[in-house]
Design an enzyme around this catalytic site. Sequence first.
Site, PDB file in Angstrom:
ATOM      1  N   CYS A  77       0.839  -1.203   0.000  1.00 31.50           N
ATOM      2  CA  CYS A  77       0.000   0.000   0.000  1.00 31.50           C
ATOM      3  C   CYS A  77       0.880   1.262   0.000  1.00 31.50           C
ATOM      4  O   CYS A  77       1.543   1.552  -0.990  1.00 31.50           O
ATOM      5  CB  CYS A  77      -0.973  -0.041   1.175  1.00 31.50           C
ATOM      6  SG  CYS A  77      -2.284   1.175   1.025  1.00 31.50           S
ATOM      7  N   HIS A 171      -3.681  -4.907   0.604  1.00 36.47           N
ATOM      8  CA  HIS A 171      -3.153  -5.342   1.894  1.00 36.47           C
ATOM      9  C   HIS A 171      -3.059  -6.862   1.909  1.00 36.47           C
ATOM     10  O   HIS A 171      -4.019  -7.552   2.213  1.00 36.47           O
ATOM     11  CB  HIS A 171      -4.036  -4.822   3.033  1.00 36.47           C
ATOM     12  CG  HIS A 171      -3.812  -3.373   3.295  1.00 36.47           C
ATOM     13  ND1 HIS A 171      -2.766  -2.909   4.035  1.00 36.47           N
ATOM     14  CD2 HIS A 171      -4.474  -2.279   2.864  1.00 36.47           C
ATOM     15  CE1 HIS A 171      -2.786  -1.591   4.084  1.00 36.47           C
ATOM     16  NE2 HIS A 171      -3.817  -1.180   3.376  1.00 36.47           N
ATOM     17  N   GLU A 173      -1.594  -8.608   3.936  1.00 36.93           N
ATOM     18  CA  GLU A 173      -1.502  -9.146   5.296  1.00 36.93           C
ATOM     19  C   GLU A 173      -2.858  -9.422   5.948  1.00 36.93           C
ATOM     20  O   GLU A 173      -2.911 -10.084   6.975  1.00 36.93           O
ATOM     21  CB  GLU A 173      -0.681  -8.189   6.178  1.00 36.93           C
ATOM     22  CG  GLU A 173      -1.318  -6.822   6.470  1.00 36.93           C
ATOM     23  CD  GLU A 173      -1.108  -5.775   5.365  1.00 36.93           C
ATOM     24  OE1 GLU A 173      -0.939  -6.167   4.193  1.00 36.93           O
ATOM     25  OE2 GLU A 173      -1.155  -4.582   5.674  1.00 36.93           O
ATOM     26  N   VAL A 229      -2.419 -15.768  32.637  1.00 39.64           N
ATOM     27  CA  VAL A 229      -1.571 -16.528  31.731  1.00 39.64           C
ATOM     28  C   VAL A 229      -0.188 -15.889  31.586  1.00 39.64           C
ATOM     29  O   VAL A 229       0.833 -16.563  31.739  1.00 39.64           O
ATOM     30  CB  VAL A 229      -2.212 -16.594  30.315  1.00 39.64           C
ATOM     31  CG1 VAL A 229      -1.442 -17.544  29.433  1.00 39.64           C
ATOM     32  CG2 VAL A 229      -3.657 -16.984  30.403  1.00 39.64           C
ATOM     33  N   ASP A 230      -0.149 -14.594  31.311  1.00 36.95           N
ATOM     34  CA  ASP A 230       1.126 -13.963  30.966  1.00 36.95           C
ATOM     35  C   ASP A 230       2.120 -14.026  32.120  1.00 36.95           C
ATOM     36  O   ASP A 230       3.267 -14.420  31.940  1.00 36.95           O
ATOM     37  CB  ASP A 230       0.918 -12.497  30.554  1.00 36.95           C
ATOM     38  CG  ASP A 230      -0.119 -12.364  29.460  1.00 36.95           C
ATOM     39  OD1 ASP A 230      -0.404 -13.381  28.804  1.00 36.95           O
ATOM     40  OD2 ASP A 230      -0.647 -11.254  29.269  1.00 36.95           O
TER      41      ASP A 230
END
Length: 532
Positions: A77, A171, A173, A229-230
């Site tokens: 882009c 795009h 992605e 979790v982290d």
Amino acid sequence: SVLILDFGSQYSHLITRRCREINVYCEMLPCTQKMADLDWKPKGIILSGSPFSVYDEGAPRVDPAVFDYGVPVLGVCYGLQEIALNHGGKVDPCTHREYGFATLEVVKLGAGHELADKLFEGICGEMQVWMSHGDQVTALPPHYNVIGKTPTAPYAAIAHESKPIFGVQFHAEVTHSPRGKEVIKSFVLSICKCKPNWTMETFIDKEIARIRQICGEKGRVIGAVSGGVDSSVAAKLMHEAIGDRFHAVMVDNGVLRENEAIQVHKMLFEDLGVNLTVVDASDRFLTKLEGVEDPEQKRKIIGNMFIHVFEEEAAKIEAAAEKELEENPKAEAKGKIEWLLQGTLYPDVIESISFKGPSATIKTHHNVGGLLKDMKLKLIEPLRELFKDEVRALGRLLGIPAHLVGRHPFPGPGLAIRILGPVTREQVKIAQKADTIYIDEIRRAGLYDQISQAFAVLLPVKAVGVQGDKRTYDQVVVLRAVQTEDFMTADWYVFPPEVLRRISSRITNEVAGVNRVTYDISSKPPGTVEWL
Ligand code: XMP
């Protein structure tokens, strides 16, 4: 590995995702990065999109050294437009801006153009792509060829005739460009010749080696764990790297889930061997919170008290180590606490380093930012390269049980922001009981993993009911369950009615003081996930 230069597009981080998905390590840096200052050598460079028009005042410009760096370049882009402008092409505003689906016709150049044709390797004819741009290339730079066009964009994909420089207007992605990931894969694997060797196992080995190097022989690290979790994954990783020189501290602030501190202790300390101290500060917190109604006030009290308790504990750990050394000077001396572990994830890193356009929104961060300032500790962030699902994969590899790895997020201020009105010990008990039943039933119905976050909220109003032939005048519990990708927007979850029925009857039967259960059918926006 691949360098992604970010020009501020909302999709930039998705380029990172697509590279990771094909097991190629990549790093995203702001577009202002000078190639001469780079301390590693990427095998390819991707230029992202941008909210800017190339003609805007202050529009970000790529370091032209990118094109002489000697590695393949792909512009997406705005990145395509930068390539065109840097090589003598022309970019103009579109007569009609293009947002949404478009059909790209892939142009094969044939014999003698094998390199240029590589970008769309394996793709022939037409493919659906996602566009979002107000400018487009209107004149091809010299020595470039068209390798893709749409009915309105004649230069929708271009390639240099002999150098590995490519640009695509669409795009690639985003998932709305279904074959976009094949294009990125061709660029990264076939053109840049990156090796697909970035796996979670290699990440663990590399990260453990890095932590050991940073901390040296004696350096010690302290870190808070919450049961989430982290922080659990970060703690286990630190333990693998430096054993008992990592100290985890869990502060029980009195507004945790029912039995949370006990469960975290069992999991991290007993099962996983992490050096953990649980500090029961619930009385101190609840006394300070007693009667507080204002949500921001609740957050402030909990945040400040947390820092206080955590620092006290760090001092105790330090003092105990010094005493141990005094008593036994021959003992292997442990060093000072120099580091603070934080479970920062990649989206937060991106948020703080990404190139901010004029309209950039500022996200509110909820982590314990105040700690560092006051403790003069250096930060260690072993998860800073990872996305949430990668942290989960890492957790599984480190032996953290599945039910923990897949846990819904739980806010730092805990149940205090789920109890509307004043926080009292009685209200905390009611909120805990309702929450336990709600989550148990969701798990029993097998729905936990379909929901991003679920919790019970206790309202400060009373309603009339009838239980056992007696009139009651009791409180109301609201059930909240949302599905979301990023917690910035969210939709309410559609439960099977029988599950709601069971939850409702269990809560009203088992939780004294509650005679009504309601379900929140508000999306975000206009609501937020939490009620406070
Ligand atoms: P909202 O309510 O802002 O929630 O839509 C989005 C996500 O953030 C969590 N949240 C918090 N987490 N401290 C935290 O650690 C907080 O003060 C806080 N407020 C909201 C919320 O649970 C949801 O996951």
